[in-house]
Design a protein around this motif. Structure first.
Motif, mmCIF file in Angstrom:
data_model
loop_
_atom_site.group_PDB
_atom_site.id
_atom_site.type_symbol
_atom_site.label_atom_id
_atom_site.label_comp_id
_atom_site.label_asym_id
_atom_site.label_seq_id
_atom_site.Cartn_x
_atom_site.Cartn_y
_atom_site.Cartn_z
ATOM 1 N N SER A 157 3.505 -9.971 0.587
ATOM 2 C CA SER A 157 2.195 -10.450 1.036
ATOM 3 C C SER A 157 1.624 -9.561 2.126
ATOM 4 O O SER A 157 0.418 -9.287 2.155
ATOM 5 N N ASN A 158 2.460 -9.105 3.022
ATOM 6 C CA ASN A 158 2.010 -8.211 4.079
ATOM 7 C C ASN A 158 1.525 -6.888 3.486
ATOM 8 O O ASN A 158 0.519 -6.331 3.922
ATOM 9 N N GLY A 159 2.219 -6.387 2.483
ATOM 10 C CA GLY A 159 1.789 -5.171 1.801
ATOM 11 C C GLY A 159 0.459 -5.363 1.090
ATOM 12 O O GLY A 159 -0.408 -4.485 1.123
ATOM 13 N N ASN A 160 0.292 -6.506 0.436
ATOM 14 C CA ASN A 160 -0.976 -6.794 -0.235
ATOM 15 C C ASN A 160 -2.120 -6.899 0.767
ATOM 16 O O ASN A 160 -3.236 -6.450 0.498
ATOM 17 N N LEU A 161 -1.839 -7.483 1.906
ATOM 18 C CA LEU A 161 -2.866 -7.608 2.936
ATOM 19 C C LEU A 161 -3.283 -6.238 3.460
ATOM 20 O O LEU A 161 -4.462 -5.962 3.627
ATOM 21 N N GLY A 162 -2.300 -5.359 3.655
ATOM 22 C CA GLY A 162 -2.613 -4.005 4.103
ATOM 23 C C GLY A 162 -3.410 -3.230 3.070
ATOM 24 O O GLY A 162 -4.330 -2.488 3.412
ATOM 25 N N THR A 163 -3.066 -3.412 1.793
ATOM 26 C CA THR A 163 -3.816 -2.761 0.725
ATOM 27 C C THR A 163 -5.262 -3.260 0.681
ATOM 28 O O THR A 163 -6.196 -2.472 0.531
ATOM 29 N N ALA A 164 -5.431 -4.546 0.833
ATOM 30 C CA ALA A 164 -6.787 -5.118 0.818
ATOM 31 C C ALA A 164 -7.615 -4.637 2.002
ATOM 32 O O ALA A 164 -8.825 -4.450 1.885
ATOM 33 N N GLU A 165 -6.984 -4.394 3.144
ATOM 34 C CA GLU A 165 -7.728 -3.903 4.304
ATOM 35 C C GLU A 165 -8.196 -2.471 4.110
ATOM 36 O O GLU A 165 -9.225 -2.071 4.633
ATOM 37 N N ARG A 166 -7.434 -1.681 3.361
ATOM 38 C CA ARG A 166 -7.803 -0.283 3.145
ATOM 39 C C ARG A 166 -8.778 -0.112 1.984
ATOM 40 O O ARG A 166 -9.365 0.945 1.814
ATOM 41 N N TRP A 167 -8.945 -1.138 1.166
ATOM 42 C CA TRP A 167 -9.812 -1.053 0.008
ATOM 43 C C TRP A 167 -11.258 -0.904 0.463
ATOM 44 O O TRP A 167 -11.707 -1.621 1.350
ATOM 45 N N PRO A 168 -12.008 0.023 -0.136
ATOM 46 C CA PRO A 168 -13.403 0.207 0.306
ATOM 47 C C PRO A 168 -14.240 -1.029 0.036
ATOM 48 O O PRO A 168 -14.152 -1.628 -1.026
ATOM 49 N N SER A 169 -15.044 -1.381 0.999
ATOM 50 C CA SER A 169 -15.864 -2.587 0.834
ATOM 51 C C SER A 169 -17.274 -2.257 0.415
ATOM 52 O O SER A 169 -17.717 -1.174 0.409
#
Length: 67
Positions: free
Chosen positions: A55-67
């Protein structure tokens, strides 16, 4: 973040100053930091400990995803 909407309103009134923009950017930055710390701190409460690393990895990936 309604205070961000004050920039166009004040600009339309012809009263926009550099200090007003500094205040809006500073307040926005402070609130962003507080929000980030708060929601990252809630992750262990939201997921089971066996899924915490994923979950922490998914959260980090979502933060880096371009918005």
């Amino acid at each position: 973040m309604l205070f961000v909407l004050s920039v166009p309103v004040v600009a339309l009134l012809g009263q926009l100053t550099l200090w007003h923009r500094y205040a809006v950017v500073g307040l926005s930055g402070i609130l962003t930091v507080l929000f980030t710390v708060a929601y990252r701190g809630q992750l262990p409460r939201l997921v089971h400990t066996t899924r915490l690393i994923d979950s922490n990895g998914n959260l980090g990936t979502a933060e880096r995803w371009p918005s």
